[in-house]
Design an enzyme around this catalytic site. Structure first.
Site, PDB file in Angstrom:
ATOM      1  N   HIS A  48    -150.236 -49.435 -40.027  1.00  0.00           N
ATOM      2  CA  HIS A  48    -150.280 -47.977 -39.959  1.00  0.00           C
ATOM      3  C   HIS A  48    -151.016 -47.441 -41.180  1.00  0.00           C
ATOM      4  O   HIS A  48    -150.631 -47.717 -42.311  1.00  0.00           O
ATOM      5  CB  HIS A  48    -148.864 -47.416 -39.896  1.00  0.00           C
ATOM      6  CG  HIS A  48    -148.101 -47.901 -38.712  1.00  0.00           C
ATOM      7  ND1 HIS A  48    -148.112 -47.255 -37.502  1.00  0.00           N
ATOM      8  CD2 HIS A  48    -147.336 -49.008 -38.544  1.00  0.00           C
ATOM      9  CE1 HIS A  48    -147.372 -47.920 -36.640  1.00  0.00           C
ATOM     10  NE2 HIS A  48    -146.893 -48.993 -37.246  1.00  0.00           N
ATOM     11  N   GLU A 230    -138.318 -52.593 -30.986  1.00  0.00           N
ATOM     12  CA  GLU A 230    -138.087 -52.474 -32.419  1.00  0.00           C
ATOM     13  C   GLU A 230    -136.767 -51.743 -32.608  1.00  0.00           C
ATOM     14  O   GLU A 230    -136.158 -51.255 -31.651  1.00  0.00           O
ATOM     15  CB  GLU A 230    -139.228 -51.683 -33.053  1.00  0.00           C
ATOM     16  CG  GLU A 230    -139.255 -51.696 -34.580  1.00  0.00           C
ATOM     17  CD  GLU A 230    -140.336 -50.786 -35.153  1.00  0.00           C
ATOM     18  OE1 GLU A 230    -140.535 -50.826 -36.372  1.00  0.00           O
ATOM     19  OE2 GLU A 230    -140.963 -50.045 -34.382  1.00  0.00           O
ATOM     20  N   ASP A 313    -146.765 -51.811 -42.791  1.00  0.00           N
ATOM     21  CA  ASP A 313    -146.912 -50.758 -43.812  1.00  0.00           C
ATOM     22  C   ASP A 313    -146.991 -51.450 -45.176  1.00  0.00           C
ATOM     23  O   ASP A 313    -146.003 -51.474 -45.921  1.00  0.00           O
ATOM     24  CB  ASP A 313    -145.717 -49.802 -43.787  1.00  0.00           C
ATOM     25  CG  ASP A 313    -145.586 -49.069 -42.468  1.00  0.00           C
ATOM     26  OD1 ASP A 313    -146.431 -48.199 -42.186  1.00  0.00           O
ATOM     27  OD2 ASP A 313    -144.635 -49.365 -41.718  1.00  0.00           O
TER      28      ASP A 313
END
Length: 388
Positions: A48, A230, A313
């Protein structure tokens, strides 16, 4: 499954892996073996953009825009203790206060790709959420996109890294906003925008809510992927994105192990799962002494699923590209044979051109083997997880 290492063996902190508990099946690595993971040719398919922002850049953007964030707030965003916390609040702060101009997006895109290239990522396909940018920053899609594309082009020229952008549906927003986002993607086509995804908190937006937006994307030739399974969400969410929405690959997908028969069917189809070994949900909920043994990634492999590890991330999870791959070997028990296969899985599942993928397939296996030989791994390092 332990490998013999020299007295120069060092722990995972030396290769930018933060906050991960020790593993009962951990393998110490030499400096040369750490270097192997840093030099390994890779693609990145699950990252991301807002989760890649350097701390110094965050601070500079906060000052530039007069964001209502203190130095303590920013330090807290980048602090990880023994129990990881979610990063969504950081991403929302970026969307609301910091990424207000096309040049802000250009900068973070360029810096992400620079950092990725330094970790031997040769090609990156990364997510960006346009809905919040348009809503919170008041920045139109086309102007925001122009900034990101400028960063992508400059990074390829400067570092040789190719990249594709994946605009992502904000599943915490109404379904109508997802349609608006896809309409904007369709109205401003660009070859570097290869497809769409969906992200943010899965419990707040089951995938079936966004089936129409995905259908619109597919009608216009866009590729599709989705975060599913998730946050411990049910395996039925994975089934929905695969069998009803028809995605090309699945991001995370861990709870598919709760339906072994369906998992084996997806394995037979060659469906790619872009996994994240530092996924904070499992690091937070699994017992520290059992997390590596019980992590669903291991069970996914045992069921034959096609896997590819990613950072998700990186600056917020405190993991480098090398660290994500290293964790698969050093903590989760995968062998070099598994990693070599995952490297090829990434090429196969990438949305790059067939010519580019053909070139990688011709070059990377030999490069992997040469690097592994130079690193001095013991013969047992090549054993697959499925051999045990």
């Amino acid at each position: 499954m332990q490998d013999q290492t020299s007295s120069s063996a060092v722990g995972p902190a030396d290769s930018q892996i933060g906050f991960v508990p020790d593993s009962p099946i951990a393998r110490p690595l030499t400096q040369a073996q750490h270097a192997f993971f840093a030099r390994l040719p890779k693609v990145e398919l699950h990252c991301h953009l807002l989760g890649t922002v350097r701390r110094a850049t965050f601070q500079a953007l906060a000052a530039k825009h007069g964001a209502p964030l203190t130095a303590g707030d920013i330090d807290g965003f980048y602090t990880r203790g023994t129990r990881p916390i979610g990063v969504l609040r950081v991403l929302r702060a970026l969307e609301a206060y910091l990424l207000l101009e096309p040049d802000d997006l250009r900068q973070i895109t360029y810096e992400y790709l620079e950092d990725a290239a330094a970790g031997s990522i040769r090609h990156a396909e990364f997510f960006w959420n346009p809905t919040a940018t348009i809503r919170d920053a008041g920045l139109p899609y086309d102007r925001a996109l122009a900034g990101i594309l400028q960063g992508m082009r400059a990074a390829q020229a400067d570092f040789g890294i190719s990249s594709l952008l994946i605009p992502a549906i904000d599943r915490e927003a109404p379904a109508a906003d997802a349609m608006t986002m896809v309409e904007a993607v369709v109205a401003h086509p660009d070859p570097r925008v290869a497809g769409i995804g969906i992200d943010y908190r899965e419990p707040d937006g089951p995938p079936e809510m966004f089936a129409d937006a995905y259908a619109l994307a597919r009608r216009h030739g866009l590729r599709t992927t989705a975060h599913a399974g998730e946050f411990g969400m049910p395996w039925t969410n994975v089934a929905t994105v695969v069998d009803q929405i028809g995605v090309d690959r699945v991001d995370h997908g861990y709870t598919i192990v709760e339906n072994p028969e369906l998992a084996r069917a997806y394995a037979a189809r060659g469906l790619l799962f872009t996994i994240v070994p530092t996924n904070s949900y499992y690091l937070r909920t699994l017992d520290a002494e059992r997390w590596a043994l019980d992590h669903p990634i291991r069970r996914m492999a045992q069921l034959g699923l096609k896997l590819h590890p990613n950072t998700d991330d990186p600056t917020l999870h405190h993991v480098s590209p090398a660290g994500a791959w290293e964790l698969m070997y050093s903590h989760l028990g995968f062998g070099l044979t598994d990693l070599r296969t995952m490297m090829l899985n990434g090429i196969d599942g990438a949305w790059a051109s067939e010519a580019q993928k053909t070139l990688w397939l011709a070059q990377w296996p030999a490069e992997f083997d040469t690097l592994a030989a130079e690193a001095g791994f013991a013969s047992g390092a090549w054993l697959s997880l499925r051999d045990f």
